[in-house]
Design an enzyme around this catalytic site. Structure first.
Site, PDB file in Angstrom:
ATOM      1  N   HIS A   1     -11.503   2.441  -7.634  1.00 45.77           N
ATOM      2  CA  HIS A   1     -10.778   2.695  -8.894  1.00 45.77           C
ATOM      3  C   HIS A   1     -11.568   2.186 -10.088  1.00 45.77           C
ATOM      4  CE1 HIS A   1      -6.579   3.261  -6.870  1.00 45.77           C
ATOM      5  NE2 HIS A   1      -7.378   4.296  -6.733  1.00 45.77           N
TER       6      HIS A   1
ATOM      7  N   SER B   1      -2.114  -4.250  -0.142  1.00 46.42           N
ATOM      8  CA  SER B   1      -1.900  -2.953  -0.783  1.00 46.42           C
ATOM      9  C   SER B   1      -0.598  -2.338  -0.261  1.00 46.42           C
ATOM     10  CB  SER B   1      -3.052  -1.976  -0.478  1.00 46.42           C
ATOM     11  OG  SER B   1      -2.764  -0.722  -1.107  1.00 46.42           O
TER      12      SER B   1
ATOM     13  N   CYS C   1     -21.890   7.777 -32.281  1.00 46.85           N
ATOM     14  CA  CYS C   1     -21.221   8.997 -32.826  1.00 46.85           C
ATOM     15  C   CYS C   1     -19.782   8.732 -33.255  1.00 46.85           C
ATOM     16  CB  CYS C   1     -21.242  10.110 -31.780  1.00 46.85           C
ATOM     17  SG  CYS C   1     -20.031   9.851 -30.456  1.00 46.85           S
TER      18      CYS C   1
ATOM     19  N   ASP D   1     -10.935  -5.838 -10.723  1.00 53.63           N
ATOM     20  CA  ASP D   1     -11.144  -7.210 -11.228  1.00 53.63           C
ATOM     21  C   ASP D   1     -12.499  -7.812 -10.848  1.00 53.63           C
ATOM     22  OD1 ASP D   1      -8.663  -8.245  -8.767  1.00 53.63           O
ATOM     23  OD2 ASP D   1     -10.813  -7.984  -8.501  1.00 53.63           O
TER      24      ASP D   1
HETATM   25  N1  APR Z   1      -0.635 -11.644  -0.137  1.00 55.67           N
HETATM   26  C1  APR Z   1      -0.391 -10.491   0.560  1.00 55.67           C
HETATM   27  N2  APR Z   1       0.200  -9.399   0.012  1.00 55.67           N
HETATM   28  C2  APR Z   1       0.559  -9.496  -1.292  1.00 55.67           C
HETATM   29  C3  APR Z   1       0.354 -10.652  -2.081  1.00 55.67           C
HETATM   30  C4  APR Z   1      -0.272 -11.761  -1.445  1.00 55.67           C
HETATM   31  N3  APR Z   1      -0.509 -12.914  -2.100  1.00 55.67           N
HETATM   32  N4  APR Z   1       0.828 -10.409  -3.339  1.00 55.67           N
HETATM   33  C5  APR Z   1       1.314  -9.136  -3.326  1.00 55.67           C
HETATM   34  N5  APR Z   1       1.164  -8.596  -2.110  1.00 55.67           N
HETATM   35  C6  APR Z   1       1.489  -7.235  -1.659  1.00 55.67           C
HETATM   36  C7  APR Z   1       2.751  -6.661  -2.241  1.00 55.67           C
HETATM   37  O1  APR Z   1       3.846  -6.913  -1.358  1.00 55.67           O
HETATM   38  C8  APR Z   1       2.423  -5.153  -2.320  1.00 55.67           C
HETATM   39  O2  APR Z   1       2.877  -4.464  -1.157  1.00 55.67           O
HETATM   40  O3  APR Z   1       0.430  -6.412  -2.140  1.00 55.67           O
HETATM   41  C9  APR Z   1       0.910  -5.090  -2.367  1.00 55.67           C
HETATM   42  C10 APR Z   1       0.377  -4.638  -3.714  1.00 55.67           C
HETATM   43  O4  APR Z   1       0.756  -3.292  -3.876  1.00 55.67           O
HETATM   44  P1  APR Z   1       0.596  -2.598  -5.325  1.00 55.67           P
HETATM   45  O5  APR Z   1       1.147  -3.513  -6.369  1.00 55.67           O
HETATM   46  O6  APR Z   1       1.147  -1.203  -5.191  1.00 55.67           O
HETATM   47  O7  APR Z   1      -0.973  -2.543  -5.558  1.00 55.67           O
HETATM   48  P2  APR Z   1      -2.003  -1.515  -4.944  1.00 55.67           P
HETATM   49  O8  APR Z   1      -1.608  -1.103  -3.559  1.00 55.67           O
HETATM   50  O9  APR Z   1      -3.343  -2.090  -5.121  1.00 55.67           O
HETATM   51  O10 APR Z   1      -1.860  -0.253  -5.937  1.00 55.67           O
HETATM   52  C11 APR Z   1      -2.768   0.787  -5.770  1.00 55.67           C
HETATM   53  O11 APR Z   1      -2.014   1.781  -7.827  1.00 55.67           O
HETATM   54  O12 APR Z   1      -1.453   1.717 -10.067  1.00 55.67           O
HETATM   55  C12 APR Z   1      -2.458   1.950  -9.176  1.00 55.67           C
HETATM   56  O13 APR Z   1      -4.672   1.750  -9.824  1.00 55.67           O
HETATM   57  C13 APR Z   1      -3.591   0.998  -9.407  1.00 55.67           C
HETATM   58  O14 APR Z   1      -5.220   0.315  -7.790  1.00 55.67           O
HETATM   59  C14 APR Z   1      -3.828   0.389  -8.047  1.00 55.67           C
HETATM   60  C15 APR Z   1      -3.146   1.356  -7.105  1.00 55.67           C
HETATM   61 ZN    ZN Z   2     -20.674   8.550 -28.730  1.00 52.95          ZN
END
Ligand code: APR
Ligand code: ZN
Length: 261
Positions: free
Chosen positions: A135, A208, A171, A120
């Protein structure tokens, strides 16, 4: 006389404050600190994450069916119809307190850089200078056939004009964004981020689930690990400190604790 509930809540507040103070100390005493962020740091900017129960994108779609290289090659029209509106919304989002807090920690010399799984662009928008977008990002795209590069806006204007999938002016090959899709190899930024982590003393994982490799193996490269996350992660038991809470609030409280010293 305080009831058990008030007493417990009071205890939780004290425990939380102690964790914030401990984190401030770890940051101050660390010579080489990095942040590793995921989609959870951007949910307070209005971008849903992937795995939060009920709201996560992958709780509604199978990522291999909608966001993989084979999905793009098999049916580029559906690929763009499913993904592009969502990605266009990313570009309208603004950084939140957590993004700005990391940019400030970098300016204050307390953070060497941010490794992000997010496409983003909000860390750069918040002013972070050293950002590894492992990513990929949404700024450019390229032609699958001849490799010609175009801006994201060029791709969106074709899509808005009804050219789906967007194609190469040179192309007429199908265009794809410079993001790392499922089944893609990791890009240069991941290699550079892995190298940068050499000698890492403290890694702050923020927002994450640490479920996607190879990024989820990066905590192996730090001496101390702190996880700031609403949900639990497979690394929680190995972390030095886990703060379960909203990234915006935790990072705001952390800056306040650092300013008080
Ligand atoms: N504050 C703290 N934690 C949060 C918040 C917040 N406001 N909102 C969500 N979370 C936590 C969730 O509880 C979750 O554990 O953030 C975590 C997000 O995890 P995912 O949705 O799995 O995202 P991410 O870890 O970035 O995924 C990794 O997976 O699909 C692929 O390419 C995609 O980059 C992504 C990768
Ligand atoms: Zn092209």
């Amino acid at each position: 006389m305080k009831g058990i509930k008030e007493f417990a809540e009071g205890g939780e507040k004290v425990y939380y404050q102690q964790k914030i103070l401990a984190l401030a100390n770890m940051l101050r005493n660390s010579k080489r600190t990095f942040a590793l962020t995921g989609a959870g740091i951007s949910t307070e900017s209005g971008i849903p994450d992937f795995r939060s129960p009920g709201t996560g994108l992958w709780t509604k779609h199978d990522p291999i069916k909608v966001a993989s290289v084979s999905a793009l090659l098999r049916d580029p029209v559906t690929f763009y119809k499913v993904n592009l509106e969502h990605w266009i919304n990313f570009t309208k989002a603004r950084p939140n307190a957590a993004h700005y807090a990391l940019a400030r920690l970098e300016r204050d010399g307390l953070l060497a850089g941010v490794i992000t799984q997010n496409i983003d662009g909000l860390h750069l928008a918040a002013g972070s200078q050293k950002v590894w977008e492992v990513h990929g990002h949404l700024r450019t795209c390229h032609c699958l056939d001849c490799g010609e590069s175009y801006s994201f806006d060029h791709l969106v204007s074709q899509y808005r004009a009804g050219t789906v999938p967007p194609i190469c002016d040179r192309c007429r090959g199908v265009l794809r964004l410079d993001v790392v899709l499922f089944e893609d190899p990791m890009g240069e930024d991941f290699l550079h981020a892995t190298r940068a982590l050499t000698g890492c003393n403290l890694l702050l994982v923020i927002g994450s689930s640490l479920q996607v490799y190879p990024v989820a193996s990066l905590p192996e490269r730090t001496r101390q690990l702190v996880i700031i996350n609403e949900g639990h992660t497979p690394w929680d038991l190995r972390a030095n400190l886990v703060i379960n809470g909203k990234a915006g609030q935790v990072m705001t409280d952390l800056l306040a604790a650092l300013d008080r010293e």
